[in-house]
Each structure stands twice: as C-alpha cells, then as structure tokens.
Design a protein around this motif. Structure first.
Motif, PDB file in Angstrom:
ATOM      1  N   ASP A  11       0.892  -1.237  -0.006  1.00 24.87           N
ATOM      2  CA  ASP A  11       0.023  -0.010  -0.023  1.00 24.87           C
ATOM      3  C   ASP A  11       0.790   1.214   0.155  1.00 24.87           C
ATOM      4  O   ASP A  11       0.349   2.417  -0.528  1.00 24.87           O
ATOM      5  CB  ASP A  11      -1.028   0.032   1.324  1.00 24.87           C
ATOM      6  N   SER A  16      -4.065  -8.881  -6.044  1.00 24.57           N
ATOM      7  CA  SER A  16      -4.294  -7.440  -6.326  1.00 24.57           C
ATOM      8  C   SER A  16      -5.259  -7.542  -7.507  1.00 24.57           C
ATOM      9  O   SER A  16      -4.858  -6.786  -8.738  1.00 24.57           O
ATOM     10  CB  SER A  16      -2.930  -6.643  -6.571  1.00 24.57           C
ATOM     11  N   ILE A  33       1.927  -3.001  -7.440  1.00 23.46           N
ATOM     12  CA  ILE A  33       1.942  -2.009  -6.298  1.00 23.46           C
ATOM     13  C   ILE A  33       1.858  -0.616  -7.073  1.00 23.46           C
ATOM     14  O   ILE A  33       1.388   0.116  -6.184  1.00 23.46           O
ATOM     15  CB  ILE A  33       2.997  -2.221  -5.470  1.00 23.46           C
ATOM     16  N   GLN A  61      -0.210   0.354  -8.695  1.00 21.35           N
ATOM     17  CA  GLN A  61      -1.713   0.814  -8.970  1.00 21.35           C
ATOM     18  C   GLN A  61      -2.019   1.558  -7.709  1.00 21.35           C
ATOM     19  O   GLN A  61      -3.093   2.229  -7.587  1.00 21.35           O
ATOM     20  CB  GLN A  61      -2.564  -0.409  -9.135  1.00 21.35           C
ATOM     21  N   ARG A  62      -1.535   1.189  -6.596  1.00 19.66           N
ATOM     22  CA  ARG A  62      -1.983   1.514  -5.224  1.00 19.66           C
ATOM     23  C   ARG A  62      -1.662   2.900  -4.940  1.00 19.66           C
ATOM     24  O   ARG A  62      -2.185   3.876  -4.165  1.00 19.66           O
ATOM     25  CB  ARG A  62      -1.487   0.612  -4.179  1.00 19.66           C
ATOM     26  N   THR A  63      -0.133   3.340  -5.186  1.00 19.85           N
ATOM     27  CA  THR A  63       0.231   4.650  -4.939  1.00 19.85           C
ATOM     28  C   THR A  63       0.515   5.565  -5.991  1.00 19.85           C
ATOM     29  O   THR A  63       0.261   6.865  -5.784  1.00 19.85           O
ATOM     30  CB  THR A  63       1.597   4.456  -4.136  1.00 19.85           C
TER      31      THR A  63
END
Lengths: 516, 332
Positions: free
Chosen positions: A89, A115, A170, A172-174
């Motif tokens: 995250d 994910s 990851i 995509q998350r930040t």
C-alpha cells in the motif's frame, strides 16, 4: 502548495528512508541502528556478508519484521509496516529469494493474485480482464512470457520475471514511483540469465527505485548507482561504483581486523600429497550427479564448488546415505562404506552438518545436551541405560571446549544464537571421539562474522587432528579461504580440481571460469 | 505513536535466554494436575460422599482400561502421529479373547495382546514404508478391525463362561484396590521407565519434534515409529483383557466408545498433538481427569447422552491450550 522560491531548490524527500533501525533476536543484534536512503529512480545496492543483517532489514521494509526501535519513512512520512500488503500500500514490494509464486496457476493468475482489482467483479473472476492486466505488466518489463503458461512449466529465470511483473502491480496503489526490492536475485541464475536480469534492472530504473541485494561484489558494482555496505547490523559505508575498487569494498564487508586472517590460514596444517586418501569415491552416480570420483585425505579440507544444479548438495547427502545412489562405490579408510542410510554412515564415523540448520540440523525444542548426544547415544549410556551424570560431563566439556554461549546444557537449543546452535550441531559429531569424515553443507550459513570465524577455527582444529572435511562453502571466497583443494562440479560431474595451498590461493574469477 | 529509541530493544546476548523452562511453561506443564485437584475438590463439594474410599476406588477402576488404552497411543502421538484404531482394535481383541479363552485358556490373553501388537506394527509399517499419513492408515485400520470383529463374532456378544485365567483383570488387591488400576499404573510405569532410562527418550522426542533432523542424526526413526504403533496395539489388546474381565464377554463394539475419551486423555494430560512434547505419565493424569468429568456430569444429574459433547469440547479446548500455534506455520 504555492511555489515557495526555496521549495524548488530543496531536493524531494527520498522515496524510502530508514533511520536507526534496531532489531534484536536472542543472542544476536541483527540490526544495530541502520540508516539508509533510497532515492527516486536509482538502483541502490546492498552488499554484506551472510549475517550482516541484509535479510532482516529487507523483512522490516516489507512488514515481515517489526523493528524494536528506529523509523521507516516513505516519501518523508513516517510509517509502520505490519504486513506485506501494508508495505505494498505504501509502494514497496519485494521479489523474494525463495520464490513466492503458486506453481499450478498460470503466470497471469499469479501476477494479479492478491491485487485482482477489476479482474474480479461480484466475486467472480473475469478471465479476459485478468489476462489483459497481466499482459500489461509483462509488456511493462518487455517480457515475452506467455501469460497463460502454467508457472511451474517456466524456467527459474522466467518465474523471476513473472515475480517482477507481479511486484510492479503495487504501482496501482500509490500512483507514484514504487520501490522494488530484489533479494539475492542472481543466486540461482546462470551467467546468461544474470545479464538479462541486469538489463531488466536498468529498465526498471526508468519508472521505479530498485534495491538490489547481493553478497556478490562484482554484481552490485556492475548494476548499482550507489552501494551501501552492511556489516554486523549497521550500514558501515556508502560507495559509488565508479570510484570503488572491489578490494576496498570487500574489506568493508568483512571488516579490516577480521579480514587479516578471517579463515585462520595460519592454523592450517599442510597435508602431504603422498598421504593415502581417507575417503575415496569412485564412479558415484545418483539422480543429479554422475560418475563422481573424489579423494579426501585425513586432515584435508576439500571444498566442492558449483552453481545451482551442479549436484554438489545431493552428492554430499549421498555420501551420508541420506539420498539413494545407483552406481559407484565409496571407501572410508580402505573399507567399503555402505550407503544404506544415515545410521550406517554415523556408525562408520561420518558426520553431516546440513545446510538447513533449523529444519534438519537441530531439534529446536530439545535441550542443548540432548541435541549434542543425539547421534552418539553411547556417550551417555552405561549399557542400554542412560546415565544423566555421564551426559552432563560430556556435554559440559564440549560446551566449554567450543565456548558455546548457553545458560546451561538444559536450555532448549532453539533459544541460542545461530552460531552457538551450529556449534552444538557440530559437537554432535565430536562427542563420540570417533569422527573421521565431516560433510559440511554450508556450515556458516546465516551466521554473523564472529560466529563464522569460530566455526572456521574449529574446522582448522579438527583438520589438524586428522579429520577429513568435505566443505560446501557459502561463497567462493570461503571455499578458497578454507580449502586445501577445490573440486569444481558442473552439471552433476566433477569437471576439474584446483589446488588451494596457503600462499598460492587461486582467485574467485579463476574458479568461476571453471564453473560455467 | 512514537517508538522510544532503543528503550524497547531487547537486550542482546545470552543474558536474555532463560536456562530452563520459564515460570509460565512450568505452570502450563502442571495444568493437568491442577485440573485434577480442582475436579476432586469440586466433586467433593457437590457430593461429600465422593471422598469416601469406595467412590474413589470406583473412579480409578473406571479410569483403568482407558488409561491403558491411551498410554500406548501416547507414544504414537509423541512421535508426531495419531492412532485412531485403538478402540476398534480393543473391540476386536475382546472378541478374539472371548473366542480363544476356551481353547487356549491361560495363553489366551498373551496371545491376544501379541496379536494386537502385530496389528499395530502392521499399521506402523504401512505408515512408515508406504509413506501414508498415520491419520489415514489408522482410520482405515479402525474400519477394518471393526469389520473383522463383526465377522468373527457373528455380530453378537461372545460370552465368557470360564474367566479364571483373566480374573486378575477384575479383582481387588490389598483389600479394596482394584487390580485394573494396578495394571494401569504398572503399564504406565513400565513404558515411562523404558522411555526415560534408555536413549528412546530423545529418539522419540526428536522424531516427534523434527523428523528430518532426527533422521540426519542417525536416529532409527522408522524403527521407533513402528515400535510405537506396536506398543499402541499391545496396549489396546491389554485394555480389551481388562474390559472382558469385567463384562464377562467380548463384543464387536465393546470398546468403540473409548476412542474419543482416550484421545481426550492424551491431550488433556498435556501431550502435544503435534508431537515431541509430553509423556506417558501425563496420560494417566489425563485419563483420571476425563473419568472424573464423566462422573461429575452424572453426579450433577446430566444425562449420559451429553457425554460426547464433553469429550469433543475438551479435546478441542485442550489442544487449543497446549498447541503453540506460533510455531506451526500451516494448520491443516
């Protein structure tokens, strides 16, 4: 924010910053106040010997280990990472040394596993979307792997690419530069594959920050923009590869005092080549090695080196009777050694220290004393009956002889530090006083520098007493440093032998040429 | 929240390591005995007659066959396995004993115990050499033994007319002590001595805690396991002798209801279901606790129909209390 004149000049905070990180385990301080910074779009190298704290640091960065003290900052903001998900995250992902893919799923399924995002709607998989998402990831790293291939049908190098594609999810998350950690990514790759990986790492730098971990100096110098050297749980130096020479980096890694005689070469006793071999292996063939001929003389330390798949681990286990052989014979002191199982080998005076200490080497909840006498029950018995006083005497003697740091012989071995555990496992073969041949499979794996030095000293002492040693070393440096002779294995066969006398040691590069 | 620097760091070095078991571990280890004491006090409070010699003797008498049955299976659990066939094997043994008594007379009971030991060893061999989980082998064994018992008994109780040669299993010694209890204590003592006085102790523990490490240290793991299953079988046979002596008959389902209480006795005693940790003496305490719970239920007027709920619950609770889940990575 409005543009303050100075804001433009002040550099952005590092993507990832670690300050004063401390993590202690019983008997060892794995991290002892580590400070480091990972900047945007750089490849940062982490170099250090085994036991320097690299893996603990990485685990802390992905939330698998909670530090005792110190802080981790992501883009200037202090975070507490509680799990791998948590780290993801915050845009931190790791490609694990032992791969974490599910073998019976396709590459695509593995890439989106955990994910799924739009790949799942109303609790149902949308296969086409998943495939598209996976393909996007593979395109990003320029990989041509078929996303519908079953993961266990891919080569190790291909699976590593799948892992990298997976970790990049990851982003995509930040929606910011992710930090991708590669933990010893080259340890099991062939030289050609390593070059492909390096190209990949340089490509990743375009849109990510990469932390590249390795205990091989040439690699970190080759691919990294900056290198931190870890030793004894601290970052002891920062190096720019352009201005570094390997010698200096190496001294930094093992510490200058330790480097002087890390391998206790002065205690080595030369073995005359005329001495009859104690162990003679002729034409030994198993599932992963073929036609192996090998001699080890009493008092000699012979290291077997080879890349992953060379068959040396299996050979070592076969000599102990722990895996089956199909042809060939083994003589110990001229007498045929029956390879029927570990029991027969033990009885013949062969000792084996497995690489997986915690799983195969020791019985964690059992006491130091019971672990030490496990293989040689005779030393604590009078006839068939156990005499506790005898055990106490024998065990206490070896605890003091090997300076094993333990509160007592009744302490569970699992509570000791790695180095002391390993000394107990070694002592198991010494208490009987009848050991002729020691098979040491990565005996210093996971030990800190001090403990390794003590294991080396013990090996020298045993060799001086006429014990023959077959060593599968943790690194080429260790093999060269300890061995009287290095045997190179490749593809299950012994390809060459390199003499390694004190004063005439070959360089690691000489050996690498023979290994591939 | 901010973390105080260094203040929370554990001290490194051997000072942080305790020499022996910690206080908590000692307390956990004593739990079964404490539970037994609490049960005795509670029962005495409800029913003051309970403390009379005759009631206490009735309890130890009732616990004896269970203790014998569970003592053998404890060795299998210590090795990291489980023996689910013990109750069915005991039922089969009771039928065989009733059938063989007229012909073999005084040799009948040793023959039954030996046959049961062989049956156990066969299961152990199947487990070790065919590499089948002990849970599956003994689940199959349970079914096979039950069926054989039904076939050879004609699905009926086999009465015993002349029980002279096994009367020692159901009599009183030293005035009022039930002989079955003496047998149970003798069996447990014999097994405990065998284990603690010889290197078997660390061989069994090492096998149960970490079979791979035990094997690579030259421990005869296969032999130890087959031996444990053989002892478990023999104990099932001996438990059958005690049961036949008190019911004057063998029955194809005579001991079947003892499986759950026996497993309960093992885990309540504090032997870890994951292997390694525990001991045979603990199972004796466990058998007494389980029996007292059953007696207690009837004392406070709960119907026997609820008994299985009790066994089911205490197995789950006992395992939950004794299992160190932090060390078990995957629970299957």
């Amino acid at each position: 924010m409005s543009a303050h004149p100075r804001a433009a000049v002040r550099p952005a905070p590092p993507v990832l910053e670690v300050r004063g990180l401390v993590k202690a385990y019983p008997g060892v301080r794995a991290l002892d106040g580590v400070d480091l910074q990972v900047r945007r779009n750089e490849v940062l190298g982490l170099a250090g010997e085994n036991g320097a704290g690299k893996s603990t640091l990485l685990k802390a960065l992905v939330g698998l280990v909670r530090p005792d003290a110190g802080e981790i900052r992501v883009r200037g903001e202090r975070v507490r990472l509680r799990s791998v998900q948590d780290a993801a995250d915050h845009g931190i992902g790791m490609v694990f040394q032992e791969q974490s893919l599910v073998g019976n799923l396709t590459a695509a399924e593995n890439i989106v596993l955990g994910s799924e995002g739009p790949g799942v709607r109303h609790g149902f998989y949308r296969w086409a979307t998943m495939r598209r998402l996976a393909q996007e990831q593979l395109d990003k790293i320029g990989s041509t792997i078929d996303p519908l291939a079953r993961t266990d049908s891919l080569t190790f190098a291909e699976r590593q690419m799948v892992e990298i594609a997976k970790v990049l999810r990851i982003e995509q998350r930040t929606h910011d530069t992710p930090v991708v950690i590669l933990d010893e990514p080259t340890s099991v790759l062939e030289p050609g594959e390593i070059e492909t990986l390096f190209e990949q790492v340089r490509r990743l730098r375009e849109f990510a920050s990469v932390v590249f971990v390795s205990h091989r100096l040439d690699e970190v110098l080759d691919v990294c923009d900056r290198v931190y050297v870890l030793r004894g749980g601290r970052a002891v130096g920062e190096i720019r590869p352009a201005e570094a020479e390997p010698g200096r980096l190496h001294r930094m890694m093992i510490g200058s005092t330790a480097a002087e005689d890390h391998y206790h070469g002065g205690a080595a006793t030369p073995v005359p080549p005329t001495r009859e071999p104690l162990l003679t292996v002729r034409g030994l063939t198993g599932t992963t090695f073929r036609d192996v001929d090998l001699d080890v003389r009493a008092g000699e330390i012979v290291a077997v080196v080879g890349v992953h798949g060379s068959g040396r681990e299996e050979l070592c286990r076969a000599l102990f009777g722990a895996v089956a052989t199909s042809a060939g014979e083994v003589l110990l002191d001229g007498r045929k050694l029956a390879l029927t199982g570990p029991r027969a080998a033990c009885a013949a005076g062969v000792g084996y220290v497995p690489a997986e200490r915690k799983i195969e080497g020791m019985v964690g909840p059992m006491s130091v004393a019971d672990n030490m006498t496990l293989a040689k029950q005779g030393v604590r018995c009078a006839g068939p009956v156990v005499v506790p006083r005898r055990q106490a005497a024998v065990v206490d003697r070896w605890i003091s002889r090997l300076s094993i740091r333990t509160p007592g012989r009744r302490t569970a071995i699992g509570r000791l530090s790695g180095g002391n555990q390993q000394k107990v496992v070694l002592a198991r073969w010494l208490v009987g006083g009848d050991v002729r041949l020691l098979l040491l499979d990565h005996p210093t794996r996971g030990l800190d520098v001090g403990a390794r030095s003590e294991v080396y000293r013990l090996m020298r002492e045993l060799a001086g007493n006429g014990v023959a040693t077959l060593l599968l070393a943790d690194s080429l440096e260790e093999a060269i440093g300890m061995a009287d002779r290095v045997v190179v294995m490749s593809d299950g066969r012994v390809t060459t032998e390199v003499p390694c006398p004190a004063g005439g040691k070959p360089s690691p590069l000489d050996l690498v040429k023979e290994m591939v | 929240m901010s973390t105080p620097a260094a203040g929370t760091a554990e001290p490194s070095g051997s000072a942080a390591v305790a020499a022996g078991p910690t206080a908590t571990e000692r307390l956990t280890s004593l739990m079964p005995v404490l539970a037994l004491a609490v049960l005795v006090v509670a029962l005495a409070a409800v029913d003051p007659d309970f403390l009379r010699r005759s009631s206490l003797m009735a309890v130890v008498d009732a616990a004896a066959p269970l203790a014998v049955l569970a003592a053998g299976a404890t060795l299998v659990v210590l090795c990291g396995g489980i023996d689910l066939s013990i109750a069915a094997l005991a039922s089969l043994s009771s039928v065989l004993l009733a059938l063989w008594l007229p012909g073999l007379d005084a040799l009948a009971w040793p023959a039954v115990v030996a046959a049961a030991a062989v049956a156990g060893a066969l299961q152990g061999a199947a487990h070790v050499f065919l590499r089948i989980p002990s849970f599956i082998v003994t689940l199959g064994g349970m079914s096979i033994f039950s069926s054989i018992a039904l076939v050879v008994s004609g699905a009926a109780t086999v009465p015993v007319d002349d029980d002279t040669s096994i009367r020692w299993g159901f009599t009183r010694v030293l005035g009022s002590v039930p002989s079955a209890a003496v047998v149970a204590v003798a069996v447990v003592a014999a097994l405990a001595l065998l284990v603690t006085l010889t290197p078997l102790d660390s061989a069994i523990k090492a096998t149960g805690y970490s079979e791979a490490a035990a094997r690579l240290a030259g421990v005869p793991v296969d032999l130890v396991k087959v031996g444990a299953f053989a002892v478990s079988g023999a104990c099932a046979g001996l438990a059958a002798v005690l049961l036949v002596a008190r019911t004057f008959s063998g029955g194809p389902t005579l001991a079947d209801s003892l499986l759950l209480p026996a497993v309960a006795a093992i885990v309540v005693g504090g032997t870890a279901i994951t292997g390694g940790h525990g001991g045979v003496w603990r199972t004796l305490v466990g058998a007494l606790v389980v029996t007292l719970l059953r007696v207690g239920l009837s004392t406070v007027g709960v119907s026997a129909a609820y008994e299985s709920i009790l066994y089911g619950a205490i197995i789950v609770v006992a395992v939950a209390l004794t299992l160190d889940r932090s060390k078990v990575l995957v629970v299957k």
